[in-house]
Design an enzyme around this catalytic site. Sequence first.
Site, PDB file in Angstrom:
ATOM      1  N   ILE A  96       0.865  -1.180   0.000  1.00 22.55           N
ATOM      2  CA  ILE A  96       0.000   0.000   0.000  1.00 22.55           C
ATOM      3  C   ILE A  96       0.901   1.229   0.000  1.00 22.55           C
ATOM      4  O   ILE A  96       1.819   1.315   0.828  1.00 22.55           O
ATOM      5  CB  ILE A  96      -0.873   0.027   1.286  1.00 22.55           C
ATOM      6  CG1 ILE A  96      -1.698  -1.243   1.416  1.00 22.55           C
ATOM      7  CG2 ILE A  96      -1.749   1.274   1.306  1.00 22.55           C
ATOM      8  CD1 ILE A  96      -2.898  -1.287   0.529  1.00 22.55           C
ATOM      9  N   ASN A 109      -2.268   2.138 -10.821  1.00 21.92           N
ATOM     10  CA  ASN A 109      -2.153   0.725 -10.467  1.00 21.92           C
ATOM     11  C   ASN A 109      -2.898  -0.128 -11.485  1.00 21.92           C
ATOM     12  O   ASN A 109      -3.914   0.293 -12.049  1.00 21.92           O
ATOM     13  CB  ASN A 109      -2.750   0.498  -9.071  1.00 21.92           C
ATOM     14  CG  ASN A 109      -2.645  -0.942  -8.616  1.00 21.92           C
ATOM     15  OD1 ASN A 109      -1.591  -1.567  -8.737  1.00 21.92           O
ATOM     16  ND2 ASN A 109      -3.735  -1.494  -8.099  1.00 21.92           N
ATOM     17  N   HIS A 111      -4.899  -3.667 -11.896  1.00 21.38           N
ATOM     18  CA  HIS A 111      -5.577  -4.637 -11.030  1.00 21.38           C
ATOM     19  C   HIS A 111      -6.300  -5.678 -11.899  1.00 21.38           C
ATOM     20  O   HIS A 111      -7.029  -5.312 -12.829  1.00 21.38           O
ATOM     21  CB  HIS A 111      -6.582  -3.925 -10.129  1.00 21.38           C
ATOM     22  CG  HIS A 111      -7.235  -4.863  -9.159  1.00 21.38           C
ATOM     23  ND1 HIS A 111      -6.570  -5.371  -8.070  1.00 21.38           N
ATOM     24  CD2 HIS A 111      -8.481  -5.408  -9.126  1.00 21.38           C
ATOM     25  CE1 HIS A 111      -7.368  -6.185  -7.407  1.00 21.38           C
ATOM     26  NE2 HIS A 111      -8.538  -6.225  -8.019  1.00 21.38           N
ATOM     27  N   ASP A 143      -5.032   5.993  -4.610  1.00 20.69           N
ATOM     28  CA  ASP A 143      -5.489   7.038  -3.686  1.00 20.69           C
ATOM     29  C   ASP A 143      -5.241   6.709  -2.213  1.00 20.69           C
ATOM     30  O   ASP A 143      -5.774   7.363  -1.331  1.00 20.69           O
ATOM     31  CB  ASP A 143      -6.981   7.322  -3.905  1.00 20.69           C
ATOM     32  CG  ASP A 143      -7.857   6.176  -3.412  1.00 20.69           C
ATOM     33  OD1 ASP A 143      -7.320   5.105  -3.083  1.00 20.69           O
ATOM     34  OD2 ASP A 143      -9.084   6.371  -3.352  1.00 20.69           O
ATOM     35  N   GLY A 145      -6.141   3.939  -0.652  1.00 18.51           N
ATOM     36  CA  GLY A 145      -6.967   2.802  -0.234  1.00 18.51           C
ATOM     37  C   GLY A 145      -6.520   1.552  -0.974  1.00 18.51           C
ATOM     38  O   GLY A 145      -5.539   1.553  -1.732  1.00 18.51           O
ATOM     39  N   ASP A 147      -7.038  -0.546  -3.887  1.00 15.74           N
ATOM     40  CA  ASP A 147      -7.651  -0.613  -5.224  1.00 15.74           C
ATOM     41  C   ASP A 147      -8.908   0.252  -5.316  1.00 15.74           C
ATOM     42  O   ASP A 147      -9.898  -0.140  -5.948  1.00 15.74           O
ATOM     43  CB  ASP A 147      -7.977  -2.086  -5.566  1.00 15.74           C
ATOM     44  CG  ASP A 147      -6.745  -2.963  -5.499  1.00 15.74           C
ATOM     45  OD1 ASP A 147      -5.662  -2.500  -5.913  1.00 15.74           O
ATOM     46  OD2 ASP A 147      -6.847  -4.103  -5.025  1.00 15.74           O
TER      47      ASP A 147
HETATM   48  C1  GRF Z   1      -0.794  -8.603 -12.544  1.00 17.61           C
HETATM   49  O1  GRF Z   1      -1.802  -9.533 -12.746  1.00 17.61           O
HETATM   50  C2  GRF Z   1      -1.343  -7.381 -11.880  1.00 17.61           C
HETATM   51  O2  GRF Z   1      -2.647  -7.099 -12.238  1.00 17.61           O
HETATM   52  C3  GRF Z   1      -1.291  -7.768 -10.441  1.00 17.61           C
HETATM   53  O3  GRF Z   1      -0.068  -8.458 -10.313  1.00 17.61           O
HETATM   54  C4  GRF Z   1       0.219  -9.115 -11.539  1.00 17.61           C
HETATM   55  C5  GRF Z   1       1.635  -8.827 -11.931  1.00 17.61           C
HETATM   56  O4  GRF Z   1       2.044  -9.641 -12.999  1.00 17.61           O
HETATM   57  N1  GRF Z   1      -1.432  -6.618  -9.605  1.00 17.61           N
HETATM   58  P1  GRF Z   1       3.482  -9.477 -13.636  1.00 17.61           P
HETATM   59  O5  GRF Z   1       4.493  -9.498 -12.478  1.00 17.61           O
HETATM   60  O6  GRF Z   1       3.534  -8.175 -14.363  1.00 17.61           O
HETATM   61  O7  GRF Z   1       3.671 -10.636 -14.547  1.00 17.61           O
END
Ligand code: GRF
Length: 207
Positions: A96, A109, A111, A143, A145, A147
């Site tokens: 975080i 980020n 996600h 921000d 938090g 995600d």
């Molecule tokens: C991705 O799926 C991303 O969304 C998540 O962590 C993973 C990282 O994958 N937060 P990589 O290390 O870029 O292969």
Amino acid sequence: MLRPATPDDPLRLGVLVSGAGSNLQVLLDTFNGGGREARVVAVAATRPGVRALERAAAAGVPHEAFPLADDRDVRLADWLDGHGVELVVCAGWMGILTAPFLERHVAINLHPALLPAFPGAHAVRDALDHGVRVTGVTVHVVDGGVDSGPILLQAAVPVHYDDDAETLSARLHQLEHRLLPQAISLLAADRVELSGRRARVVDGEDS
Ligand code: GRF
């Protein structure tokens, strides 16, 4: 959100990673060959020895591990400042970012779910367990938090009945590899306007 960048003066990216770094690799391949409006200039990891740091080394990009500590965010912000980073990109960063960091750096980020569904570290597993038929990828502003920040881009993939975490993750990664560079290109071209939580892509599908 950011200054308009040009290939002569590209937006300086600091990428934060924790593991394999396949998204980092896509950013290096996309932006570090020259002639683009952004460039990866620094890579930081939550721990030493991860594959992502090897990728940074192979690309000749300054890299460093920042294991969890009370003053990690301040030291990380200082290190990124030292490399002139203008946009922080969390690409698998398992941590975080706290207010003292976010007061100094704009961060986005990546996600692996369609937020606000399935925030947190187990998004792919959670989506499968919930039985959703569609999931996807979100790029959002950080921000402070979990995600929770304003959403910049999203895209969806189907969930098949016989998917497991591995097959679904592979499908999501393919999408991430397209969506993250797209978001960075839009930001570097100053084509994203934020009004409260709502993002608008200027001269694009939102116009
Ligand atoms: C991705 O799926 C991303 O969304 C998540 O962590 C993973 C990282 O994958 N937060 P990589 O290390 O870029 O292969």
